[in-house]
Design an enzyme around this catalytic site. Structure first.
Site, PDB file in Angstrom:
ATOM      1  N   HIS A   1       0.789  -1.232   0.000  1.00 43.75           N
ATOM      2  CA  HIS A   1       0.000   0.000   0.000  1.00 43.75           C
ATOM      3  C   HIS A   1       0.818   1.278   0.000  1.00 43.75           C
ATOM      4  CE1 HIS A   1       1.008   0.108   4.266  1.00 43.75           C
ATOM      5  NE2 HIS A   1       0.699   1.378   4.227  1.00 43.75           N
TER       6      HIS A   1
HETATM    7  C1  UD1 Z   1      -1.778   6.014   5.031  1.00 45.77           C
HETATM    8  C2  UD1 Z   1      -0.528   6.472   5.783  1.00 45.77           C
HETATM    9  C3  UD1 Z   1       0.414   5.298   5.951  1.00 45.77           C
HETATM   10  C4  UD1 Z   1      -0.288   4.129   6.599  1.00 45.77           C
HETATM   11  C5  UD1 Z   1      -1.525   3.780   5.795  1.00 45.77           C
HETATM   12  C6  UD1 Z   1      -2.295   2.638   6.400  1.00 45.77           C
HETATM   13  C7  UD1 Z   1       0.192   8.790   5.381  1.00 45.77           C
HETATM   14  C8  UD1 Z   1       1.181   9.648   4.709  1.00 45.77           C
HETATM   15  N1  UD1 Z   1       0.193   7.496   5.025  1.00 45.77           N
HETATM   16  O1  UD1 Z   1      -1.372   5.593   3.738  1.00 45.77           O
HETATM   17  O2  UD1 Z   1       1.487   5.693   6.780  1.00 45.77           O
HETATM   18  O3  UD1 Z   1       0.584   3.030   6.647  1.00 45.77           O
HETATM   19  O4  UD1 Z   1      -2.358   4.930   5.730  1.00 45.77           O
HETATM   20  O5  UD1 Z   1      -3.227   2.107   5.514  1.00 45.77           O
HETATM   21  O6  UD1 Z   1      -0.548   9.254   6.210  1.00 45.77           O
HETATM   22  N2  UD1 Z   1      -8.324   5.608  -0.218  1.00 45.77           N
HETATM   23  C9  UD1 Z   1      -9.587   5.104  -0.433  1.00 45.77           C
HETATM   24  N3  UD1 Z   1     -10.377   4.909   0.675  1.00 45.77           N
HETATM   25  C10 UD1 Z   1      -9.978   5.180   1.951  1.00 45.77           C
HETATM   26  C11 UD1 Z   1      -8.694   5.703   2.142  1.00 45.77           C
HETATM   27  C12 UD1 Z   1      -7.869   5.901   1.051  1.00 45.77           C
HETATM   28  O7  UD1 Z   1      -9.980   4.832  -1.552  1.00 45.77           O
HETATM   29  O8  UD1 Z   1     -10.768   4.958   2.897  1.00 45.77           O
HETATM   30  C13 UD1 Z   1      -7.433   5.790  -1.401  1.00 45.77           C
HETATM   31  C14 UD1 Z   1      -7.487   7.192  -1.977  1.00 45.77           C
HETATM   32  O9  UD1 Z   1      -7.333   7.084  -3.352  1.00 45.77           O
HETATM   33  C15 UD1 Z   1      -6.246   7.840  -1.392  1.00 45.77           C
HETATM   34  C16 UD1 Z   1      -5.284   6.677  -1.305  1.00 45.77           C
HETATM   35  O10 UD1 Z   1      -6.093   5.554  -0.996  1.00 45.77           O
HETATM   36  O11 UD1 Z   1      -5.766   8.895  -2.169  1.00 45.77           O
HETATM   37  C17 UD1 Z   1      -4.215   6.847  -0.258  1.00 45.77           C
HETATM   38  O12 UD1 Z   1      -4.789   7.114   1.031  1.00 45.77           O
HETATM   39  P1  UD1 Z   1      -3.940   7.926   2.129  1.00 45.77           P
HETATM   40  O13 UD1 Z   1      -4.699   7.972   3.393  1.00 45.77           O
HETATM   41  O14 UD1 Z   1      -3.491   9.232   1.546  1.00 45.77           O
HETATM   42  O15 UD1 Z   1      -2.635   7.090   2.293  1.00 45.77           O
HETATM   43  P2  UD1 Z   1      -2.424   5.535   2.565  1.00 45.77           P
HETATM   44  O16 UD1 Z   1      -1.711   4.975   1.398  1.00 45.77           O
HETATM   45  O17 UD1 Z   1      -3.675   4.846   2.999  1.00 45.77           O
END
Ligand code: UD1
Length: 357
Positions: A202
Site C-alpha cells: 500500500h
Molecule cells: C496512510 C498512511 C500510511 C499508513 C496507511 C495505512 C500517510 C502519509 N500514510 O497511507 O502511513 O501506513 O495509511 O493504511 O498518512 N483511499 C480510499 N479509501 C480510503 C482511504 C484511502 O480509496 O478509505 C485511497 C485514496 O485514493 C487515497 C489513497 O487511498 O488517495 C491513499 O490514502 P492515504 O490515506 O493518503 O494514504 P495511505 O496509502 O492509505
C-alpha cells in the site's frame, strides 16, 4: 485527565483500541477521527470489530495531496483543541493525521504524547519518516515500543519524557487472536492452512511507481504457492492505471481481494506460510504470530524482526522477491522484544504520571 485522542488511518484504529479501553476506566477521552480513511473496509469495520467507541468528532478530511490533507486537519484540530482544552493530545504512529494533530496541539500550547515514538527508517523520502521525526520533536511524552526506538531518540538528543512501554499492537493481537481462530476466514478466502502467502502492498513509494509495482506483480506471478493479496484502494487504482491486470489474470495462483477486516487479517496471517508486505505494522504482526515475512522495501523501522531472522528485506526487485519467498526463514528463537501485550496500561500510567493532577 481530559485526553483528546486523534486517529484517522487503519493502523491507528488497531493501536487506539486497547488504549481507549484502558484510558476510559478513570479518565475523560474525546476521540477524534480525521476521516483520512473513510471507506467501510478501511475504517468502520475496525471500529466495529475492535469495539472502539464512536468518535466524538469526525473531521471527514478525505483523500488529497499531503499538504492539503494535513493543512485542512491542522486548522480544524486547532479549533477543537482550543475549545476543549485537554490536558494532553494523544497521537499514534506516523500518518498525516499524526503530523497534523501533533503540530496543531504543540502550536496551541497543549502537550503532545506520541504512541510509537522513536521509530526510524532513516529514509526521508518516505512521508511517514518526515511525519514521525517532526512529531517526536514536538512531543512532551514519547511512548516507545522498543529499546531501538529509545536509542533512536537519544541519538537525536531526546531523553526527557521518553518511556519504554512496549508495542500496543501486541495488546490488540493477543486480545483478538482467540477470536480470529474461530472464524472461517481461510475457507471464505479459499486458502489452506500453511500453504499460501498473504500479501499486502500500500505504500506510496511502492505502489505509485509503475516500475516497482510491476516488479512486485511479476514476482508474485512467479511464486510456487498460492498468493492471497488484500489490495489497498491506492494499489487497486494503480494496478489498473499501469495496465498490470493482465499479468494477474494470467497468474491463476494469485488471487486479489479487497482490504480485509482486522479479524480476517489476523486469521489469514496466522494460517499463512509467509507474509509478503510493505506494511510496517504487518511485519510486526507476522513476528507476533511467528510467521516468516518478506518485506518489499529496502529498509524497515522494525529492525528487531530482521535481526532475529524472521524478516527478510527483499526490496522491490523481482528476482530478489522470488528468491526470498522461496527460502523463507524459520528461526528457532522468538524473544519478547515487543513487550508482553500490556502496553496500553503502561501508556495510561505514563500519561497519569506526567499529566494527571
Ligand atoms: C496512510 C498512511 C500510511 C499508513 C496507511 C495505512 C500517510 C502519509 N500514510 O497511507 O502511513 O501506513 O495509511 O493504511 O498518512 N483511499 C480510499 N479509501 C480510503 C482511504 C484511502 O480509496 O478509505 C485511497 C485514496 O485514493 C487515497 C489513497 O487511498 O488517495 C491513499 O490514502 P492515504 O490515506 O493518503 O494514504 P495511505 O496509502 O492509505
Amino acid at each position: 485527565m481530559r485526553v483528546i485522542s486523534v486517529v484517522g488511518a487503519r493502523p491507528q484504529f488497531i493501536k487506539a483500541a486497547p488504549v481507549c479501553k484502558a484510558l476510559r476506566q478513570s479518565h475523560e477521552e474525546i476521540l477524534v477521527h480525521s476521516g483520512q480513511h473513510y471507506d467501510y473496509a478501511m475504517s468502520d469495520v475496525f471500529f466495529e470489530q475492535l469495539g472502539i467507541p464512536k468518535p466524538d468528532f469526525n473531521l471527514a478530511v478525505g483523500s488529497g495531496s499531503h499538504g492539503r490533507q494535513t493543512g485542512e486537519m491542522l486548522g480544524m484540530l486547532e479549533e477543537l483543541f482550543l475549545e476543549k482544552a485537554p490536558d494532553v493530545v494523544l497521537v499514534y504512529g506516523d500518518t498525516n493525521t499524526t503530523l497534523a494533530a501533533g503540530i496543531s496541539a504543540a502550536k496551541a500550547g497543549i502537550p503532545v504524547a506520541h504512541v510509537e515514538a522513536g521509530l526510524r527508517s532513516f529514509n526521508k523520502s518516505m512521508p511517514e519518516e518526515v511525519n514521525r521525526v517532526l512529531v517526536d520533536h514536538v512531543s512532551e511524552l514519547l511512548l516507545c515500543p522498543t529499546d531501538a526506538a529509545v536509542a533512536n531518540l537519544a541519538a537525536e538528543g531526546i531523553v526527557d519524557g521518553v518511556e519504554l512501554v512496549g508495542d500496543v499492537m501486541l495488546d490488540t493481537a493477543r486480545f483478538f487472536s482467540e477470536r480470529s481462530g474461530s472464524t472461517d476466514a481461510l475457507e471464505r478466502f479459499g486458502v489452506r492452512e500453511g500453504e499460501y502467502f498473504l500479501a499486502t502492498v500500500h505504500r506510496a513509494a511502492t505502489s505509485d511507481s509503475a516500475q516497482r509495482l510491476e516488479s512486485i506483480v511479476r514476482a508474485f506471478s512467479r511464486l510456487d504457492r498460492p498468493v492471497l493479496w488484500a489490495v489497498h484502494p491506492r494499489t487497486a487504482k494503480n494496478i489498473e492505471a499501469f495496465g498490470l491486470g493482465e499479468i494477474l489474470e494470467r497468474a491463476d495462483h494469485v488471487r486479489t481481494v479487497p482490504p480485509t477486516s482486522y479479524i480476517d487479517t489476523v486469521a489469514l496471517l496466522r494460517g499463512a506460510a509467509g507474509l509478503l508486505t510493505d506494511s510496517g505494522g504487518m511485519q510486526k504482526e507476522a513476528y507476533f504470530f511467528e510467521v516468516p515475512c518478506v518485506t518489499l522495501r529496502d529498509e524497515t523501522e522494525w529492525v528487531e524482526t530482521v535481526e532475529l531472522g524472521w524478516n527478510r528485506l527483499a526490496g522491490t526487485d523481482e528476482d530478489a522477491i522470488v528468491a526470498a519467498a522461496s527460502d523463507l526463514p524459520r528461526p528457532s528463537s522468538h524473544p519478547d522484544v515487543y513487550g508482553h501485550g500490556h502496553a496500553a496500561d503502561a501508556i495510561v500510567a505514563a500519561l497519569e504520571a506526567r499529566f494527571g493532577s
